[in-house]
Design an enzyme around this catalytic site. Structure first.
Site, PDB file in Angstrom:
ATOM      1  N   ASP A  78      43.364  34.189  44.301  1.00 42.84           N
ATOM      2  CA  ASP A  78      44.804  34.111  43.992  1.00 42.84           C
ATOM      3  C   ASP A  78      45.556  33.603  45.208  1.00 42.84           C
ATOM      4  O   ASP A  78      45.314  34.055  46.326  1.00 42.84           O
ATOM      5  CB  ASP A  78      45.352  35.508  43.665  1.00 42.84           C
ATOM      6  N   GLU A  99      43.846  30.343  41.513  1.00 43.11           N
ATOM      7  CA  GLU A  99      44.933  30.787  40.640  1.00 43.11           C
ATOM      8  C   GLU A  99      46.243  30.756  41.405  1.00 43.11           C
ATOM      9  O   GLU A  99      46.423  31.455  42.403  1.00 43.11           O
ATOM     10  CB  GLU A  99      44.676  32.211  40.120  1.00 43.11           C
ATOM     11  N   HIS A 108      35.275  37.315  40.720  1.00 44.88           N
ATOM     12  CA  HIS A 108      36.719  37.562  40.650  1.00 44.88           C
ATOM     13  C   HIS A 108      37.261  38.033  41.994  1.00 44.88           C
ATOM     14  O   HIS A 108      36.775  39.008  42.560  1.00 44.88           O
ATOM     15  CB  HIS A 108      36.989  38.624  39.579  1.00 44.88           C
ATOM     16  N   HIS A 111      46.734  38.984  45.898  1.00 39.55           N
ATOM     17  CA  HIS A 111      47.031  39.173  44.479  1.00 39.55           C
ATOM     18  C   HIS A 111      48.382  39.812  44.206  1.00 39.55           C
ATOM     19  O   HIS A 111      49.177  39.316  43.412  1.00 39.55           O
ATOM     20  CB  HIS A 111      45.932  40.002  43.814  1.00 39.55           C
ATOM     21  N   GLU A 143      36.942  32.953  42.022  1.00 38.37           N
ATOM     22  CA  GLU A 143      38.370  32.854  41.697  1.00 38.37           C
ATOM     23  C   GLU A 143      39.138  33.519  42.821  1.00 38.37           C
ATOM     24  O   GLU A 143      38.746  34.597  43.299  1.00 38.37           O
ATOM     25  CB  GLU A 143      38.638  33.589  40.373  1.00 38.37           C
TER      26      GLU A 143
HETATM   27  O1  G3P Z   1      42.188  34.307  36.806  1.00 35.38           O
HETATM   28  C1  G3P Z   1      41.728  35.418  36.120  1.00 35.38           C
HETATM   29  C2  G3P Z   1      42.427  36.667  36.576  1.00 35.38           C
HETATM   30  O2  G3P Z   1      42.345  36.730  37.967  1.00 35.38           O
HETATM   31  C3  G3P Z   1      43.869  36.730  36.144  1.00 35.38           C
HETATM   32  O3  G3P Z   1      44.457  37.955  36.395  1.00 35.38           O
HETATM   33  O4  G3P Z   1      45.801  39.524  37.659  1.00 35.38           O
HETATM   34  O5  G3P Z   1      43.386  39.369  38.138  1.00 35.38           O
HETATM   35  O6  G3P Z   1      44.907  37.551  38.823  1.00 35.38           O
HETATM   36  P1  G3P Z   1      44.648  38.623  37.815  1.00 35.38           P
HETATM   37 MG    MG Z   2      43.560  36.077  39.602  1.00 37.07          MG
END
Ligand code: G3P
Ligand code: MG
Length: 249
Positions: free
Chosen positions: A41, A114, A12, A54, A39
């Site tokens: 952002d 994302e 993450h 993020h 993952e």
């Molecule tokens: O994509 C999973 C997760 O990253 C979604 O929430 O706020 O951590 O980007 P967030």
């Molecule tokens: Mg995310």
């Protein structure tokens, strides 16, 4: 739509328990742990540069009380996105999408990108990010999974690169989640695993698409979700969670 081979654990924001989230160091940290997918952002600066970040605010991760949508790339580039995390990361930068993708590719990682637009830039964020990603991403490797909470961003993805798999992010149960998932022709459903109930998970499984849960840093919760039928989880500490899942009886 491509056939997806998603691992049980995705790092993450890179591997956010080991390096400042969403930085090149965080991507390297995941790769060094032998994690297969990360993952990240993506959002836009004021002047439309796609960056890996993020929050809307730069305060937590870059120490500046300003919004990223109000700053140009040349100024964002000057910020220190590492010292908040630890002295050994002083000087770490907010990466451009392009730089991050190059590291992801160089390290042989799979990617869940994302799309995290600031309000009002849902379409533009998808357009700019996907334009860059489609130019850089190799046709040989597994296609990136493009996810978003924002339906417009996923719609834009569907129009621009229909063959890339899409994931709908669901922070909480919506009554019409299935209609949205079907309309967007998603490849995976990515839910908040910290709040989802067993009943909801059973409902989601009926869609017969891989079900992924974020952000699961607790070993017992990861095991429980896998027992309920979740296919994979996002974790800041993906090595710890992977070990817990693999040793589950
Ligand atoms: O994509 C999973 C997760 O990253 C979604 O929430 O706020 O951590 O980007 P967030
Ligand atoms: Mg995310």
């Amino acid at each position: 739509m491509s056939s997806l081979l998603i691992p049980k654990v995705i790092g993450h924001r890179g591997a956010a328990a080991y390096a400042p989230e969403n930085t090149l160091s965080s991507i390297h940290a995941a790769a060094d742990l032998g994690i297969e997918w990360v993952e990240l952002d993506v959002k836009l600066t004021r002047d439309g540069t796609a960056v890996i970040f993020h929050d809307e605010s730069l305060l937590r991760c870059a120490g500046v009380d300003a919004l990223i949508k109000d700053m140009d790339w040349k100024d964002v580039q000057e910020l220190d996105a590492g010292s908040w995390y630890g002295d050994s990361f002083i000087g770490e930068k907010i990466p451009s999408l392009e730089d991050a993708l190059n590291v992801v590719i160089e390290r042989g990682l799979g990617l869940n990108l994302e799309l995290k637009p600031c309000a009002g830039r849902e379409k533009e964020t998808a357009e700019i990010a996907l334009d860059i990603a489609s130019r850089i991403w190799s046709e040989d490797g597994p296609q990136p999974l493009i996810s978003s909470f924002q339906h417009v961003s996923l719609e834009t993805t569907m129009d621009m690169i229909p063959e890339w798999p899409r994931a709908l992010l669901l922070d909480e149960h919506h009554e019409n989640w299935r209609e949205i998932a079907e309309y967007l022709d998603i490849a995976t459903l990515n839910i908040n695993g910290n709040t989802a109930t067993r009943e909801e998970v059973e409902d989601y499984i009926e869609l017969q698409k891989p079900l992924l849960a974020y952000t699961i840093n607790d070993t017992e919760l990861a095991r429980e979700l896998m027992r309920w039928g979740v296919d994979g989880v996002f974790a800041d500490n993906p090595d710890v969670i992977r070990e817990a899942i693999e040793t589950q009886h």
